[in-house]
Design a protein around this motif. Structure first.
Motif, PDB file in Angstrom:
ATOM      1  N   LYS A1295     -25.893  41.393  51.073  1.00 49.73           N
ATOM      2  CA  LYS A1295     -25.083  41.833  52.093  1.00 49.73           C
ATOM      3  C   LYS A1295     -24.927  43.581  52.135  1.00 49.73           C
ATOM      4  N   ASP A1321     -27.478  39.293  54.927  1.00 48.36           N
ATOM      5  CA  ASP A1321     -26.521  39.497  55.704  1.00 48.36           C
ATOM      6  C   ASP A1321     -26.593  41.017  56.066  1.00 48.36           C
ATOM      7  N   THR A1323     -25.217  43.957  58.672  1.00 51.17           N
ATOM      8  CA  THR A1323     -24.346  44.286  59.866  1.00 51.17           C
ATOM      9  C   THR A1323     -24.334  45.857  60.097  1.00 51.17           C
ATOM     10  N   THR A1354     -30.633  35.963  57.254  1.00 49.78           N
ATOM     11  CA  THR A1354     -30.183  34.859  57.833  1.00 49.78           C
ATOM     12  C   THR A1354     -28.989  35.314  58.862  1.00 49.78           C
ATOM     13  N   ASN A1355     -28.349  36.208  58.558  1.00 51.83           N
ATOM     14  CA  ASN A1355     -27.257  37.008  59.647  1.00 51.83           C
ATOM     15  C   ASN A1355     -27.566  38.368  59.849  1.00 51.83           C
ATOM     16  N   ARG A1357     -26.383  41.296  62.670  1.00 52.74           N
ATOM     17  CA  ARG A1357     -25.439  41.754  63.586  1.00 52.74           C
ATOM     18  C   ARG A1357     -25.593  43.244  64.094  1.00 52.74           C
ATOM     19  N   LYS A1402     -35.881  32.861  62.379  1.00 51.55           N
ATOM     20  CA  LYS A1402     -34.061  32.558  62.130  1.00 51.55           C
ATOM     21  C   LYS A1402     -33.293  33.007  63.293  1.00 51.55           C
ATOM     22  N   GLY A1412     -29.152  30.535  60.363  1.00 52.45           N
ATOM     23  CA  GLY A1412     -29.028  31.930  60.476  1.00 52.45           C
ATOM     24  C   GLY A1412     -28.196  32.349  61.884  1.00 52.45           C
ATOM     25  N   SER A1413     -27.942  33.682  61.878  1.00 53.43           N
ATOM     26  CA  SER A1413     -27.354  33.972  63.196  1.00 53.43           C
ATOM     27  C   SER A1413     -28.020  35.410  63.561  1.00 53.43           C
ATOM     28  N   THR A1415     -26.625  38.479  66.299  1.00 50.21           N
ATOM     29  CA  THR A1415     -25.589  39.050  67.127  1.00 50.21           C
ATOM     30  C   THR A1415     -26.161  40.469  67.744  1.00 50.21           C
TER      31      THR A1415
END
Length: 1417
Positions: A1295, A1321, A1323, A1354-1355, A1357, A1402, A1412-1413, A1415
């Motif tokens: 992360k 992750d 961000t 997977t994420n 942002r 993803k 996954g996401s 943004t």
């Protein structure tokens, strides 16, 4: 001629006397190599003879046969001759290389060697032959030797096979590790593997053939000379060959010897850091003890992490000298025997093993003592045991052997697998005491039942082997089906793993369904699992191993647990149901039923049919497999219907099944309506558990259930008569909790009812009809908040009542003088001669009768007066009081009896004439363990002078907002025994108290563990020096919390006013005061400039947590106080500290500094101070939190002793003067850091300042970091001031969060991306100047030349990035930096050189599929 002849003879004699010695000496020099060969030959022959004689002696010893002194003397002489010859050969080898650096032979060395070698050869040749008992081994005729020595040849061959097997196993494991690192195995190593395994197989076949052939001549009564001769000849050759293979393996000491290098750029992780590796590591903050067991450092796919941890526990237990018997227990098929194999393997292959002998035997359900003895003897080399048939004689021989090993201080481990019941060790021949506890050796046992290990075999440590974790179960499943499951069958894998419930035996059985099959066939087989072959396997396993061996009473309870149908069964509900069903044998009261329930649950847990609860100490869980087994098979003739799925009611509620059904449960299935009326003549228990009061039951619904004994209707609506209970003559337990009950009087018809629970129901009145329930034992009216009326006489008629519960319920008791009575009176309780438990509220103290019989109560919770709510207290006898000065309740005899027996007392808003709490009781509270006093202004102290022991059982003292409390003790001398068990003292908001205890009293508090003082304005010290000069300490004090004490100056204070002076004796007292604490929390001590002196720190060996908050004047934690001791001149260590928190300390500049004079000099020399300098160290610190330290410039100085830093978490918040966080030197030392969080530090410009010798790329750091959070760092220009590639690695980073960095233009260099393989992750938000995520800057590293992949992301942002143009930007050369070129480089967010593959997979339409996401905002 005579003269000539004489001259000639004389000349010859002269030449002979001169030349011959020269010739002889020259011969010694020239023949040195010949002497070497001759001596080596003699040594080899003698060593062979010594080895065979030693083996003969060892065989005799193992079989308890006498060995003559001549044999031992011969061995000693032979070994002495061998040592002398070996030393001579070594000296010759060394000396021959010293002349002209080895370029010319050393003639003198050769001469001396040859002379000595000649003598040594003669000494060896002059040795006498071995003694007669060993003569057969060295007989001149070689044929006789081969025949007679066959057993020795066999033993030698087994040893060599074992040695080579160990080498083969080691090489196999090492090569598996190499394959994971993608290394290429050298061909010679592969060839060695094949040859070594073939050699071992051939040797094993030869041994098996020999053992069989030895028993075929004369029906095994006589040895076969021909067989023995041939075997020995072949064994001799095999031994030499195997020894050669073993010696060859010595060349393979590390992976580099066996493999070529890994592919270019691939970083091979160490086994201890590789994710998923079966490694057992200590995570404790204290220095870990040296374990006798060995961590599993090479991954073995057959050993899962849960099993590896269990192996470690077992080996640690075996290494513990206080343990002689260690056991493993668990359900059949969970893998106990396989675990033993792994444990045994690791014990046998370890070079530093603490055991000299390891033997193993399988016990089984019907133990064969003779076979067990034979298996143990085989491993001990006790071959003479086979010659005896009588079990007792065999036991004596085995016992004598084990006792001999004990006398010779040899350690023996005996592994006994698969115990079903008590095994008599004395009959086997294992030394033991009268309690069957082994002695003189160690035992490792497995059993299904914990009681067999604990009670019958007297295990010191018994470990429960649980089922595999879900991930492990899936890995095993895939391995059993040969690797990857076919794609079309993947949807069924999760169901298969769920059904297997983590049991290896079941995983193996179910996995067969997935081999060579189609989806439809496999799906059908899983649905029919309990009716197919696999179901038979499950049934037989559970029936034989667990269910079939427990009592009928335990089986009935297990069936009840399954019928209950909830994931966390309530023990109280089970006790009430079981009492009504007559499950518990030999019980006459509800309390006895609870005790029996606990015993049966323990029995079922010991049999692995129930599992321990994860949270509740007395709770439990039911294994899904056991639940299904009991519901499907164990209840075939008496079905248990747990109806969770309404879609399956049609098949479950068949008429034939309902006729014989014993139990039905609807466990919170949110019913709209009940199924049609059920015809269940044999039904004994019906459970309808709902939360809707709208669900109604028809009056005739239970008409066919005339044998119903337990009924629970929870959360429904019960309409007015006619009653649905009118035909339930056999009903013993009725629970209608949380129900809307319109007419309670209908319950009066249940004449046989023994337990009635109306918890949380909305009844308003308890009518006279309830008085007809004369068999009632338990009445539960807890939380019936609307209950206003209990008709007089109703309770008085319930003469058999044992337990009455009325918590937060009816409290309007009639006073004795009230006529006519409108409500029940407490005096009616006197009619209940069997009443033992009473929970009751008495709003009006005058309603308490003077002659109330309370002596019979064993458990009570009584609330008198207007007390706010019921507290959650420990103990079984609790009293809550709210009394004013007008009440005479204290003078009532029944009340004094209640006080004397109470173990928990809560006083709230008590305003009376008594000035001390001790004055409330005439007997001194002999049973009281916990007392809490709040908002009671009348009390000036807790204990006045008393001649009898007071509060002698008290453990917890809680005082809150006692505005007039001046002292805890009004006397400096207390009676012996008073407060002697006190463990916890918490004082809050008591503004007049100045000290807690006099020093003389503290010495009488040996059990004190926790002190907490909060918000006491006049508090000037914890302990008052009252003239007592005796040494005292608090040996068990673990927690000290001091919050908001504005006037406190010292922990030990003297006189009646605050003073900063501290005598040497007080310092010593404070040291003793702090020495044993594990937690020290200090908040709001505004007058303190420091916490500790150096002399105190040296004695602070125990604290594990130190938290200091809001101490405005504190400049340092450790300071040498003026006029005392010496200045800090050495490193001060907190050896056990694991958690350190420094928050809101606006004057703090550093953790430790010297005297004021030294400090002023320091300030002149340097304006920048580091929080931690060379004066203090924390070798096992795990967590560091720094918040609101405005004067902090740096965290660590370059001299900080962080070489063995254990730091795992670092959090820095709002340190406004902090400019850099981690320098290169500090970075290398923080090699275990896992979480780094930096927030709101306005001056921080760089997180990692890389420079100096530590930034040269030689060492990679931060390899354990998993979380990196950087938020609101307004001055941050870069995270690292130079490319960290090669210095910092992020192999475990998962992360990464950045927010509010307006000056940051990019995050990563391209060369860093490859180390972010685990990043999941990312961000990035509110970074105004950020143009790209990955950037190649000129002069820093190489250009982006290929795709940079975030394979696990997977994420993602990206939010509020006004300047962001692309995710990854390639560096453009100055020559080609045209506007068009720049535009093409940055025109799209995700370019080819960015994370194209990851985003396609993803962040596209398949985001949800992959979990996954993405943004973008």
């Amino acid at each position: 001629m005579s003269i000539v002849s004489a001259v000639s003879r004389a000349a010859w004699d002269v030449s002979k006397s001169v030349v011959v010695p020269i010739k002889r000496q020259f011969g010694y020099v020239m023949s040195s190599k010949s002497y070497v060969r001759d001596l080596q030959t003699e040594v080899e022959n003698l060593r062979d003879t010594v080895e065979r004689v030693s083996n003969s002696v060892e065989v005799a010893r193992n079989n308890l046969r006498p060995v003559s002194s001549d044999a031992r003397k011969w061995l000693a002489n032979a070994e002495q001759a061998l040592k002398a010859a070996d030393d001579l050969l070594v000296d010759y080898e060394k000396g021959n290389k010293t002349c002209c650096r080895g370029t010319l032979p050393d003639l003198n060395c050769r001469y001396q060697f040859s002379r000595n070698a000649k003598d040594k050869i003669q000494v060896i040749r002059d040795l006498p032959p071995p003694p007669p008992e060993c003569r057969g081994i060295t007989e001149i005729k070689r044929h006789s030797e081969y025949v007679i020595s066959s057993e020795i040849y066999a033993q030698d061959l087994r040893k060599e096979v074992g040695k080579l097997a160990y080498e083969v196993d080691w090489v196999d494991l090492a090569l598996e590790e190499a394959k994971k690192d993608h290394r290429n195995v050298r061909s010679r190593v592969t060839q060695w593997q094949v040859k070594a395994k073939d050699a071992n197989e051939e040797a094993s076949d030869l041994l098996d053939h020999f053992e069989k052939a030895s028993k075929t001549w004369c029906l095994g009564t006589l040895p076969n000379p021909s067989c023995h001769y041939k075997f020995s000849r072949k064994a001799e050759d095999k031994i030499r060959g195997i020894q050669e293979h073993t010696r060859s393996c010595s060349a393979y000491t590390k992976l580099e010897d066996m493999c070529s290098s890994a592919r270019p750029g691939y970083v091979s992780p160490t086994p201890a850091r590789e994710e998923g590796t079966d490694v057992v590591q200590s995570t404790t903050a204290i220095e870990p003890p040296i374990s006798a067991s060995t961590s599993i450092t090479i991954r073995d796919d057959s050993v899962f992490e849960s099993r590896a941890l269990m192996i470690q526990k077992v080996m640690d237990a075996l290494a513990n000298t206080s343990n002689s018997v260690v056991g493993i227990y668990g359900m059949g098929g969970v893998g106990k025997s396989c675990l033993l194999v792994d444990v045994e393997k690791r014990i046998r292959i370890r070079e530093d093993t603490s055991f000299d002998w390891v033997a193993r035997a399988d016990v089984s359900e019907n133990p064969d003592i003779k076979r067990i003895q034979g298996e143990i003897a085989h491993w001990l080399g006790l071959t003479d045991l086979e010659k005896r048939d009588d079990v007792s004689l065999r036991a004596n021989l085995l016992r004598s052997r084990l006792e001999m090993e004990e006398r010779e201080k040899k350690k023996v481990l005996i592994i006994l697998d698969n115990l079903w019941d008590r095994l008599d060790l004395d009959k086997v021949g294992i030394p033991c005491g009268p309690d069957n506890k082994a002695r003189g050796c160690k035992l490792l046992l497995t059993a299904r039942d914990q009681r067999v290990l604990r009670r019958e075999m007297r295990c010191d440590s018994a470990f429960l082997l649980r089922e595999l974790e879900n991930v492990e179960a899936k890995r095993l499943f895939e391995k059993m089906v040969g690797g990857k499951v076919p794609v079309e069958l993947e949807p069924l894998v999760e169901e298969a793993v769920r059904i297997s419930a983590g049991l290896p035996f079941l995983i193996v059985a179910i996995s067969k369904l997935f081999i060579d099959t189609s989806y439809s066939e496999c799906d059908y087989a899983l649905k029919q699992i309990w009716s197919e072959d696999t179901g038979n396997v499950i049934t037989s396993t559970l029936q034989l191993s667990c269910y079939g061996r427990i009592s009928e009473e335990a089986k009935s309870l297990l069936r009840l647990c399954v019928a209950y149908g909830v994931s966390k069964p309530s023990l109280e509900d089970l006790a009430r149901y079981g009492f009504g069903l007559r499950i518990f044998r030999g019980v006459s009261s509800v309390q006895e039923a609870r005790v029996r329930l606990g015993s049966l649950i323990h029995t079922l847990q010991a049999s692995s049919l129930l599992l321990d609860g994860e949270e509740d100490a007395g709770g439990f869980k039911i294994h899904d497999l056991v639940r299904e087994f009991v519901a499907s098979f164990a209840s075939t003739n008496r079905p248990l219907l747990v109806l969770k799925d309404q879609h399956k009611w049609e098949t479950a509620l068949l008429e034939d099944r309902l006729k014989i059904c014993e139990a039905i449960c609807f466990p919170y299935v949110d019913l709209e309506e009940l199924p049609k009326e059920l015809i269940c003549p044999e039904l004994r228990i019906f459970l309808l558990l709902e939360n809707k009061r709208s669900l109604e039951i028809s009056d005739s619904y239970f008409n066919s259930m005339k044998n119903l004994m337990a009924l629970d209707l929870r959360g429904i609506r019960l309409s007015r008569s006619p009653s649905p209970f009118q035909f339930m003559e056999n009903l013993h337990t009725l629970c209608v909790d949380n129900c809307s009950v319109e007419d309670v009087s209908v319950l009066g018809k249940l004449k046989g009812l023994q337990i009635l629970s109306l918890q949380q129901s909305d009844i308003q009145q308890l009518p006279k009809e309830i008085g007809q329930l004369v068999e009632l034992r338990l009445l539960d009216l807890d939380y019936c908040s609307k209950l206003q009326i209990i008709e007089p006489g109703v309770l008085g008629r319930l003469t058999k009542l044992e337990e009455l519960y009325m918590k937060d319920s009816f409290d309007r008791w009639s006073a004795g003088e009230q006529t006519p009575a409108t409500n029940a009176g407490l005096i009616e309780l006197n009619n209940m001669k069997n009443l033992r438990t009473l929970h009751v509220s008495i709003r009006n103290p005058s309603a308490l009768p003077r002659d109330l019989d309370v002596e019979k109560l064993t458990e009570y919770k009584i609330r008198i007066g207007d007390v706010r709510g019921w507290g959650d207290y420990k103990g079984s006898r609790m009293l809550e009081l709210n009394l004013d000065g007008t009440s005479d309740v204290l003078r009532k005899e029944c009340f004094q009896s209640i006080l004397a027996k109470a173990d928990n007392l809560y006083l709230y808003e008590v305003d009376r004439t008594e000035k001390s709490i001790s004055a409330l009781s005439s007997e001194g509270f002999p049973k009281l363990k916990h007392i809490q006093v709040e908002d009671s202004p009348s009390f000036r102290c807790i204990l006045e002078r008393s001649s009898l022991p007071t509060f002698e059982a008290l453990e917890t003292l809680l005082l809150n907002n006692l505005v007039n409390l001046e002292k805890i003790l009004c006397t400096k001398n207390i009676s012996i025994g008073s407060f002697s068990t006190l463990k916890v003292v918490r004082v809050k908001g008591c503004d007049k108290i100045e000290v807690l205890f006099p020093r003389s009293v503290v010495r009488e508090l040996p059990q004190l563990e926790e002190i907490e003082v909060v918000g006491c304005k006049l508090m000037r010290g914890i302990v008052e020096a009252d003239g007592d000069r005796g040494k005292f300490e608090l040996p068990k004090l673990r927690v000290l919390k001091l919050y908001w004490l504005p006037n406190i100056e010292n922990f030990i204070t003297t006189g009646s006013s605050p003073s900063r002076s501290t005598s040497d004796d007080q310092i010593g007292t404070q040291i003793a005061f702090f020495n044993e604490q594990q937690t020290l929390d200090v908040h709001g001590l505004d007058n303190h400039g420091f916490m500790f002196s150096p002399s105190m720190v040296k004695s602070l060996a125990k604290p594990r947590k130190l938290s200091i908050w809001r101490c405005e004047k504190m400049e340092a934690i450790i300071t040498e106080e003026e006029g005392f001791g010496v200045e800090i001149s050495e490193t001060l260590a907190f050896p056990m500290l694991a958690y350190l928190s420094l928050q809101y300390l606006k004057s703090l500049k550093c953790f430790s500094h010297g005297s004021r004079e030294a400090r002023s000099q320091d300030n002149v020399q340097s304006r920048r101070l580091a929080l931690f300098n060379r004066e203090v160290s924390f070798p096992f610190l795990e967590s560091l939190t720094i918040e609101r330290l405005p004067n902090l410039n740096e965290i660590w100085s370059d001299e900080s002793p962080l070489e063995s830093s254990n730091l795992r978490s670092l959090k820095v918040v709002r340190c406004d003067s902090l400019s850099k966080v981690i320098s290169s030197r500090s970075l290398v030392k923080l090699h275990k850091l896992q979480t780094l969080s930096i927030n709101d530090c306005s001056l921080v410009q760089e997180i990692f300042y890389l420079e100096g010798p530590s930034a040269n790329g030689d060492v990679e750091t931060l390899s354990e970091l998993t979380t990196l959070e950087l938020n609101k760092l307004g001055s941050l220009r870069c995270i690292w001031n130079k490319n960290p590639s090669g210095i910092v690695s992020f192999h475990k980073l998962k992360k990464f969060e950045l927010d509010g960095h307006d000056n940051l233009e990019f995050i990563f260099f391209p060369s860093m991306v490859k180390s972010l393989a685990q990043l999941r992750d990312l961000t990035v938000s509110n970074c105004e100047m950020m143009e790209t995520i990955i950037a190649e800057e000129e002069g820093l590293g190489m250009e982006i030349s290929k795709t940079s992949a975030f394979s696990m992301l997977t994420n993602l942002r990206l939010s509020c990035l006004e300047s962001l143009k692309c995710f990854s930007r390639r560096k453009c050369s100055r020559e080609t930096q045209s506007p068009n070129r720049v535009k093409s480089c940055c025109s799209t967010l995700f370019s080819q050189e960015a994370i194209e593959k990851t985003i396609e997979r993803k962040a596209s339409s398949k985001v949800q599929e992959f979990g996954g996401s993405l943004t973008l905002s």
